[in-house]
Scaffold this motif. Structure first.
Motif, PDB file in Angstrom:
ATOM      1  N   ARG A  11     -39.452  24.268  -3.918  1.00  4.50           N
ATOM      2  CA  ARG A  11     -38.528  25.113  -4.676  1.00  4.50           C
ATOM      3  C   ARG A  11     -39.257  26.165  -5.512  1.00  4.50           C
ATOM      4  N   ALA A  12     -40.239  25.715  -6.307  1.00  4.76           N
ATOM      5  CA  ALA A  12     -40.848  26.588  -7.310  1.00  4.76           C
ATOM      6  C   ALA A  12     -42.016  27.410  -6.791  1.00  4.76           C
ATOM      7  N   MET A  13     -42.577  27.038  -5.651  1.00  3.62           N
ATOM      8  CA  MET A  13     -43.716  27.779  -5.119  1.00  3.62           C
ATOM      9  C   MET A  13     -43.433  28.437  -3.777  1.00  3.62           C
ATOM     10  N   GLY A  14     -42.430  27.921  -3.059  1.00  6.09           N
ATOM     11  CA  GLY A  14     -42.131  28.488  -1.751  1.00  6.09           C
ATOM     12  C   GLY A  14     -40.786  29.167  -1.654  1.00  6.09           C
ATOM     13  N   GLY A  15     -39.924  28.916  -2.672  1.00  9.59           N
ATOM     14  CA  GLY A  15     -38.599  29.515  -2.614  1.00  9.59           C
ATOM     15  C   GLY A  15     -37.685  28.867  -1.593  1.00  9.59           C
ATOM     16  N   PHE A  16     -37.960  27.607  -1.231  1.00  4.83           N
ATOM     17  CA  PHE A  16     -37.160  26.922  -0.232  1.00  4.83           C
ATOM     18  C   PHE A  16     -36.379  25.786  -0.868  1.00  4.83           C
ATOM     19  N   PRO A  17     -35.128  25.589  -0.459  1.00  2.00           N
ATOM     20  CA  PRO A  17     -34.364  24.446  -0.978  1.00  2.00           C
ATOM     21  C   PRO A  17     -34.931  23.143  -0.433  1.00  2.00           C
ATOM     22  N   LYS A  18     -34.499  22.048  -1.013  1.00  2.00           N
ATOM     23  CA  LYS A  18     -34.942  20.727  -0.555  1.00  2.00           C
ATOM     24  C   LYS A  18     -34.615  20.540   0.919  1.00  2.00           C
TER      25      LYS A  18
ATOM     26  N   GLN B 238     -37.800  15.015   3.031  1.00  2.00           N
ATOM     27  CA  GLN B 238     -38.026  14.661   1.636  1.00  2.00           C
ATOM     28  C   GLN B 238     -37.296  13.407   1.171  1.00  2.00           C
ATOM     29  N   SER B 239     -36.193  13.083   1.795  1.00  2.00           N
ATOM     30  CA  SER B 239     -35.422  11.913   1.370  1.00  2.00           C
ATOM     31  C   SER B 239     -36.069  10.631   1.882  1.00  2.00           C
ATOM     32  N   LEU B 240     -36.090   9.610   1.029  1.00  2.00           N
ATOM     33  CA  LEU B 240     -36.699   8.329   1.352  1.00  2.00           C
ATOM     34  C   LEU B 240     -35.639   7.256   1.584  1.00  2.00           C
ATOM     35  N   PRO B 241     -35.912   6.282   2.417  1.00  2.00           N
ATOM     36  CA  PRO B 241     -34.975   5.161   2.566  1.00  2.00           C
ATOM     37  C   PRO B 241     -34.887   4.381   1.266  1.00  2.00           C
ATOM     38  N   ASP B 242     -33.684   3.958   0.945  1.00  2.00           N
ATOM     39  CA  ASP B 242     -33.466   3.233  -0.305  1.00  2.00           C
ATOM     40  C   ASP B 242     -33.826   1.761  -0.123  1.00  2.00           C
ATOM     41  N   ILE B 243     -34.525   1.223  -1.089  1.00  2.00           N
ATOM     42  CA  ILE B 243     -34.912  -0.184  -1.066  1.00  2.00           C
ATOM     43  C   ILE B 243     -35.044  -0.666  -2.506  1.00  2.00           C
ATOM     44  N   SER B 244     -34.774  -1.926  -2.743  1.00  2.00           N
ATOM     45  CA  SER B 244     -34.944  -2.499  -4.071  1.00  2.00           C
ATOM     46  C   SER B 244     -36.375  -2.999  -4.226  1.00  2.00           C
ATOM     47  N   TYR B 245     -37.157  -2.303  -5.025  1.00  2.00           N
ATOM     48  CA  TYR B 245     -38.536  -2.728  -5.265  1.00  2.00           C
ATOM     49  C   TYR B 245     -38.566  -3.994  -6.120  1.00  2.00           C
ATOM     50  N   ALA B 246     -37.541  -4.180  -6.915  1.00  2.00           N
ATOM     51  CA  ALA B 246     -37.436  -5.405  -7.703  1.00  2.00           C
ATOM     52  C   ALA B 246     -37.252  -6.614  -6.785  1.00  2.00           C
TER      53      ALA B 246
ATOM     54  N   ASN C 258     -40.579  13.697  -4.523  1.00  2.00           N
ATOM     55  CA  ASN C 258     -40.105  14.626  -5.539  1.00  2.00           C
ATOM     56  C   ASN C 258     -41.054  15.774  -5.835  1.00  2.00           C
ATOM     57  N   GLN C 259     -42.351  15.501  -5.907  1.00  2.00           N
ATOM     58  CA  GLN C 259     -43.297  16.565  -6.234  1.00  2.00           C
ATOM     59  C   GLN C 259     -43.286  17.653  -5.168  1.00  2.00           C
ATOM     60  N   VAL C 260     -43.263  17.252  -3.908  1.00  2.00           N
ATOM     61  CA  VAL C 260     -43.246  18.229  -2.822  1.00  2.00           C
ATOM     62  C   VAL C 260     -41.917  18.979  -2.796  1.00  2.00           C
ATOM     63  N   THR C 261     -40.837  18.261  -3.084  1.00  2.00           N
ATOM     64  CA  THR C 261     -39.532  18.930  -3.157  1.00  2.00           C
ATOM     65  C   THR C 261     -39.560  20.048  -4.186  1.00  2.00           C
TER      66      THR C 261
END
Length: 281
Positions: free
Chosen positions: A171-178, A183-191, A164-167
């Motif tokens: 956006r806010a420093m480079g003017g580039f969309p995500k 940037q997307s991470l694989p979904d996993i249940s940390y619980a 998220n921070q790099v995304t």
């Protein structure tokens, strides 16, 4: 400038000081700080999809044990830690430093428990850092926590499936969309991962469950992973964003950011809280 011995200078100056009863400047500062905390509370309570990450830290702040030790990793979660948490009493906090190295949040928390086994420890970690090495360090926690006189160690994961921070920097420093490919991470249940290792686990996807979840984690008889599904589009932009940051963000959205409409809505709602009427006193 006075070129002199500091002690001699103070001995000469102190008798000349006059006490002033006027406290307007101090009162203004206190009022402004109180108003800002109220603004943050309003922002934290805004609806999000599914959970506003600001509220994660806001709910913790209201329940923070006075002798807690906090470890914040690098990422957008660090923004919410810095912005929404009130440090008080004997609370201590550590960050990954000015290099913004990812991954030290959970190891810092483990180190804190070995240094102070009688104090509760809380790690605030993004899911990128958690996937980098945080999950592996849960094994270390599972192996050693019985040696600690106070077994409470809460690892709170800001689960948004995004670096998220790099995304937001794009956006806010480079003017580039995500750029979803990187940037997307694989979904996993940390619980679920925590349960497999014999640790406590709480999954949260409803903001009204956050308070009870923190209560349960902070009173558990073993280390606990708090897996909170957060909205990645809550803007971690500083309160006084520069013109350049605003321009670059609008450029990124105009280039077709996949979440542009949701970003605009969340950003406007958050900014509006600075102008709504506040409580008096």
């Amino acid at each position: 400038n006075i070129v002199a011995d500091a002690a001699a200078t103070l001995r000469a100056i102190i008798p000349l000081l006059e006490h002033k009863d006027a406290s307007r400047w101090r009162t203004d500062i206190a009022d402004n700080v109180a108003r800002w905390w109220e603004t943050l509370e309003k922002q934290a309570m805004l609806e999000a999809k599914p959970v506003n990450p600001m509220r994660v830290v806001w709910e913790l702040s209201a329940r923070l044990p006075g002798d807690a030790i906090l470890a914040a990793d690098s990422g957008s979660s660090t923004n919410w830690y810095a912005r929404c948490l009130r440090v008080r009493d004997r609370v201590r906090g550590s960050l990954s430093g000015t290099l913004a190295t990812m991954g030290p949040g959970v190891p810092y928390a483990i180190g804190a428990k070995f240094a102070h086994p009688d104090r509760p420890v809380i790690a605030l970690v993004g899911d990128g850092a958690m996937q980098m090495n945080g999950m592996a360090e849960l094994l270390t926690i599972s192996r050693f926590y019985r040696q600690w006189s106070d077994p409470r160690l809460v690892v709170c994961v800001f689960h948004n499936n995004d670096l998220n921070q790099v995304t937001w920097e794009l956006r806010a420093m480079g003017g580039f969309p995500k750029f979803e490919e990187s940037q997307s991470l694989p979904d996993i249940s940390y619980a679920d991962v925590a349960r497999c290792m014999g640790l406590g686990a709480i999954a949260v996807d409803d903001p009204d469950e956050l308070g009870p979840a923190w209560d349960a984690a902070l009173s558990a008889d073993r280390p606990t992973v708090l897996d909170v599904r957060c909205d990645p589009e809550m803007p971690p932009i500083p309160p006084h964003a520069t013109y350049e940051q605003g321009k670059e963000l609008l450029t990124a959205l105009a280039k077709g950011d996949p979440a542009r409409w949701h970003i605009m809505m969340q950003g406007m709602k958050a900014k509006a809280q600075e102008f709504v009427p506040h409580r008096e006193g």
